[in-house]
Motif scaffolding. Structure first.
Motif, PDB file in Angstrom:
ATOM      1  N   TYR A   1       0.835  -1.202   0.000  1.00  0.00           N
ATOM      2  CA  TYR A   1       0.000   0.000   0.000  1.00  0.00           C
ATOM      3  C   TYR A   1       0.872   1.255   0.000  1.00  0.00           C
ATOM      4  CZ  TYR A   1      -3.046   3.723   1.528  1.00  0.00           C
ATOM      5  OH  TYR A   1      -3.701   4.924   1.604  1.00  0.00           O
ATOM      6  N   ILE A   2       1.882   1.268   0.866  1.00  0.00           N
ATOM      7  CA  ILE A   2       2.777   2.434   0.954  1.00  0.00           C
ATOM      8  C   ILE A   2       3.461   2.675  -0.384  1.00  0.00           C
ATOM      9  CG2 ILE A   2       4.907   3.311   2.015  1.00  0.00           C
ATOM     10  CD1 ILE A   2       4.004   1.689   4.574  1.00  0.00           C
ATOM     11  N   LEU A   3       4.013   1.623  -0.980  1.00  0.00           N
ATOM     12  CA  LEU A   3       4.676   1.793  -2.276  1.00  0.00           C
ATOM     13  C   LEU A   3       3.699   2.302  -3.331  1.00  0.00           C
ATOM     14  CD1 LEU A   3       7.130   1.598  -4.129  1.00  0.00           C
ATOM     15  CD2 LEU A   3       6.460  -0.769  -4.603  1.00  0.00           C
TER      16      LEU A   3
ATOM     17  N   LYS B   1       2.337   6.837  -6.855  1.00  0.00           N
ATOM     18  CA  LYS B   1       1.367   7.804  -7.401  1.00  0.00           C
ATOM     19  C   LYS B   1       1.788   9.235  -7.120  1.00  0.00           C
ATOM     20  CE  LYS B   1      -2.577   4.801  -6.525  1.00  0.00           C
ATOM     21  NZ  LYS B   1      -3.738   4.633  -5.647  1.00  0.00           N
ATOM     22  N   ARG B   2       2.452   9.466  -5.978  1.00  0.00           N
ATOM     23  CA  ARG B   2       2.839  10.811  -5.565  1.00  0.00           C
ATOM     24  C   ARG B   2       4.212  11.225  -6.091  1.00  0.00           C
ATOM     25  NH1 ARG B   2       0.802  11.194   0.727  1.00  0.00           N
ATOM     26  NH2 ARG B   2      -1.212  10.201   0.390  1.00  0.00           N
TER      27      ARG B   2
ATOM     28  N   HIS C   1      12.885  13.795  -3.629  1.00  0.00           N
ATOM     29  CA  HIS C   1      12.105  13.636  -2.402  1.00  0.00           C
ATOM     30  C   HIS C   1      12.298  14.824  -1.474  1.00  0.00           C
ATOM     31  CE1 HIS C   1      10.892  12.005   1.551  1.00  0.00           C
ATOM     32  NE2 HIS C   1      10.055  11.272   0.843  1.00  0.00           N
ATOM     33  N   GLU C   2      13.526  15.269  -1.317  1.00  0.00           N
ATOM     34  CA  GLU C   2      13.865  16.265  -0.302  1.00  0.00           C
ATOM     35  C   GLU C   2      13.710  17.720  -0.747  1.00  0.00           C
ATOM     36  OE1 GLU C   2      14.333  15.494   2.851  1.00  0.00           O
ATOM     37  OE2 GLU C   2      14.021  13.407   2.255  1.00  0.00           O
TER      38      GLU C   2
ATOM     39  N   TYR D   1       7.314  12.409  -1.473  1.00  0.00           N
ATOM     40  CA  TYR D   1       6.334  11.451  -1.988  1.00  0.00           C
ATOM     41  C   TYR D   1       6.249  10.160  -1.171  1.00  0.00           C
ATOM     42  CZ  TYR D   1      10.686  10.159  -4.368  1.00  0.00           C
ATOM     43  OH  TYR D   1      11.985   9.857  -4.649  1.00  0.00           O
ATOM     44  N   LEU D   2       7.331   9.752  -0.535  1.00  0.00           N
ATOM     45  CA  LEU D   2       7.292   8.564   0.317  1.00  0.00           C
ATOM     46  C   LEU D   2       6.939   8.938   1.756  1.00  0.00           C
ATOM     47  CD1 LEU D   2       7.680   5.553   0.789  1.00  0.00           C
ATOM     48  CD2 LEU D   2      10.155   5.938   0.872  1.00  0.00           C
TER      49      LEU D   2
END
Length: 153
Positions: free
Chosen positions: A44-46, A51-52, A108-109, A123-124
């Protein structure tokens, strides 16, 4: 002070072997359910993180992965979902979810980056923060089923 019941020697510890077997079977079921809950939550997390994730070519989204106890079991797709790539270990106790594109950490950062083709920074992390209740419920729900159902808190 407790009350001690005298148990006749011929009845003492009768059924202990059966009780031990049943208890071990329950422990095995709990371990398996916990592993399945961990796998469900990790997938689910992945899926949500993919998607994000920012999209340009789709390479970043396609670099997402889930490893359970060091075994890769899923990967992201460039189209924004995830697919299973291997069998889920029955007793997995550790999950790793990540993205391995060279620029994954930078994307990400860097919260000041713009993403004209979609996606976002963090996104994660954002999935873990925003969906923590659902993630925990996914993991514990499987164990709850084995233990006989829901709680009436």
């Amino acid at each position: 002070m407790g009350y001690r019941i005298e148990i006749p020697k011929d009845e003492y510890l009768r059924g202990l072997d059966q009780a031990t077997e049943k208890l071990q079977a329950l422990v095995d079921d709990i371990i398996s359910a916990g592993a399945q809950g961990l796998a469900d939550a990790s997938l689910y997390i992945l899926g949500e993180a993919v998607k994000r994730a920012p999209v340009d070519t789709g390479n970043l989204r396609g670099s997402g992965y889930v490893e359970l106890d060091g075994q890769r079991v899923a990967k992201g797709t460039e189209g924004g979902s995830c697919t299973l790539t291997g069998a889920v270990p029955e007793d997995a106790a550790r999950a790793e979810i990540g993205f391995n594109a060279k620029y994954a950490a930078d994307q990400h950062e860097q919260v000041h980056y713009t993403h004209p083709r979609g996606g976002q920074s963090k996104y994660l992390e954002s999935v873990l923060v925003e969906e923590q209740s659902r993630i925990l419920t996914t993991i514990t729900g499987r164990v709850d089923e084995v233990m006989g159902g829901g709680h009436n808190d």
